[in-house]
Design a protein around this motif. Structure first.
Motif, PDB file in Angstrom:
ATOM      1  N   ALA A  33       0.813  -1.217   0.000  1.00 31.42           N
ATOM      2  CA  ALA A  33       0.000   0.000   0.000  1.00 31.42           C
ATOM      3  C   ALA A  33       0.846   1.268   0.000  1.00 31.42           C
ATOM      4  CB  ALA A  33      -0.938   0.002   1.196  1.00 31.42           C
ATOM      5  N   CYS A  34       1.823   1.347   0.931  1.00 33.97           N
ATOM      6  CA  CYS A  34       2.570   2.607   1.045  1.00 33.97           C
ATOM      7  C   CYS A  34       4.011   2.499   0.541  1.00 33.97           C
ATOM      8  CB  CYS A  34       2.546   3.103   2.500  1.00 33.97           C
ATOM      9  SG  CYS A  34       3.557   2.136   3.638  1.00 33.97           S
ATOM     10  N   SER A  35       4.412   1.302   0.077  1.00 34.53           N
ATOM     11  CA  SER A  35       5.735   1.084  -0.510  1.00 34.53           C
ATOM     12  C   SER A  35       6.922   1.263   0.431  1.00 34.53           C
ATOM     13  CB  SER A  35       5.950   1.974  -1.741  1.00 34.53           C
ATOM     14  OG  SER A  35       5.012   1.649  -2.726  1.00 34.53           O
ATOM     15  N   PRO A  70       1.815  -7.037   9.774  1.00 36.20           N
ATOM     16  CA  PRO A  70       1.300  -5.847   9.073  1.00 36.20           C
ATOM     17  C   PRO A  70       2.394  -4.784   8.936  1.00 36.20           C
ATOM     18  CG  PRO A  70       0.544  -5.862  11.339  1.00 36.20           C
ATOM     19  CD  PRO A  70       1.273  -7.171  11.124  1.00 36.20           C
ATOM     20  N   CYS A  71       2.222  -3.914   7.972  1.00 38.53           N
ATOM     21  CA  CYS A  71       3.138  -2.800   7.769  1.00 38.53           C
ATOM     22  C   CYS A  71       3.098  -1.894   9.005  1.00 38.53           C
ATOM     23  CB  CYS A  71       2.703  -2.027   6.530  1.00 38.53           C
ATOM     24  SG  CYS A  71       3.560  -0.454   6.321  1.00 38.53           S
ATOM     25  N   PRO A  72       4.252  -1.552   9.580  1.00 38.32           N
ATOM     26  CA  PRO A  72       4.255  -0.698  10.769  1.00 38.32           C
ATOM     27  C   PRO A  72       3.915   0.759  10.453  1.00 38.32           C
ATOM     28  CG  PRO A  72       6.496  -1.213  10.113  1.00 38.32           C
ATOM     29  CD  PRO A  72       5.596  -1.993   9.203  1.00 38.32           C
ATOM     30  N   HIS A  73       3.943   1.106   9.171  1.00 34.69           N
ATOM     31  CA  HIS A  73       3.665   2.496   8.788  1.00 34.69           C
ATOM     32  C   HIS A  73       2.179   2.752   8.560  1.00 34.69           C
ATOM     33  CE1 HIS A  73       7.993   2.929   8.394  1.00 34.69           C
ATOM     34  NE2 HIS A  73       7.998   1.850   7.656  1.00 34.69           N
ATOM     35  N   CYS A  74       1.494   1.775   7.927  1.00 38.52           N
ATOM     36  CA  CYS A  74       0.084   2.018   7.602  1.00 38.52           C
ATOM     37  C   CYS A  74      -0.841   0.882   8.028  1.00 38.52           C
ATOM     38  CB  CYS A  74      -0.070   2.292   6.107  1.00 38.52           C
ATOM     39  SG  CYS A  74       0.194   0.817   5.094  1.00 38.52           S
ATOM     40  N   GLY A  75      -0.287  -0.233   8.509  1.00 34.76           N
ATOM     41  CA  GLY A  75      -1.136  -1.323   8.993  1.00 34.76           C
ATOM     42  C   GLY A  75      -1.612  -2.300   7.929  1.00 34.76           C
TER      43      GLY A  75
HETATM   44 ZN    ZN Z   1       2.428   0.418   4.572  1.00 32.82          ZN
END
Ligand code: ZN
Length: 122
Positions: free
Chosen positions: A75-77, A88-93
């Motif tokens: 999602a956020c690269s 999960p991505c720690p930046h956007c979940g």
């Molecule tokens: Zn992300």
């Protein structure tokens, strides 16, 4: 214990290399193992001790690099380090990410006694 079969296939590859290069035995071997490769370091150690006597790896100094798992968020690269697959991505979940590193299980280099023959890494 699947570590034993892994060590045995490393022994096979090493024997093959020694035969191919007309060497005597392996002096040093470097392995790369990703943190998500499913290898238990202590089990690998144990399997190694069990499997290498009387093989070309008997005297080999082994150098094992454990690589942390890394992924890129779909999602956020952003890139981040994974403790487990599907973290999960720690930046956007976001849960969808591409694994960049972490499942490696390979011989990085092997030094045969008398000459140095790096194995192709892929
Ligand atoms: Zn992300």
């Amino acid at each position: 214990m699947h570590e034993l079969s892994i060590v045995m296939s490393i022994v096979d590859i090493a024997s093959e290399q020694v035969r191919e290069h007309d060497a005597d035995y392996v002096e040093r071997i470097e392995l790369e193992i990703g943190s998500l490769a499913g290898i238990e370091p202590q089990a690998l150690e144990f399997a190694w001790e069990a499997a290498v006597p009387d093989t070309v790896l008997e005297k080999a100094v082994r150098n094992i690099h454990y690589l942390p798992a890394r992924a890129r968020c779909a999602a956020c690269s952003q890139e981040f380090e994974l403790q487990q697959l599907f973290d999960p991505c720690p930046h956007c979940g976001e849960y969808f990410s591409d694994l960049l590193q972490g499942k490696e299980l390979r011989i990085k280099t092997m030094t045969l006694i008398g000459k140095e023959e790096p194995t192709p890494s892929n």
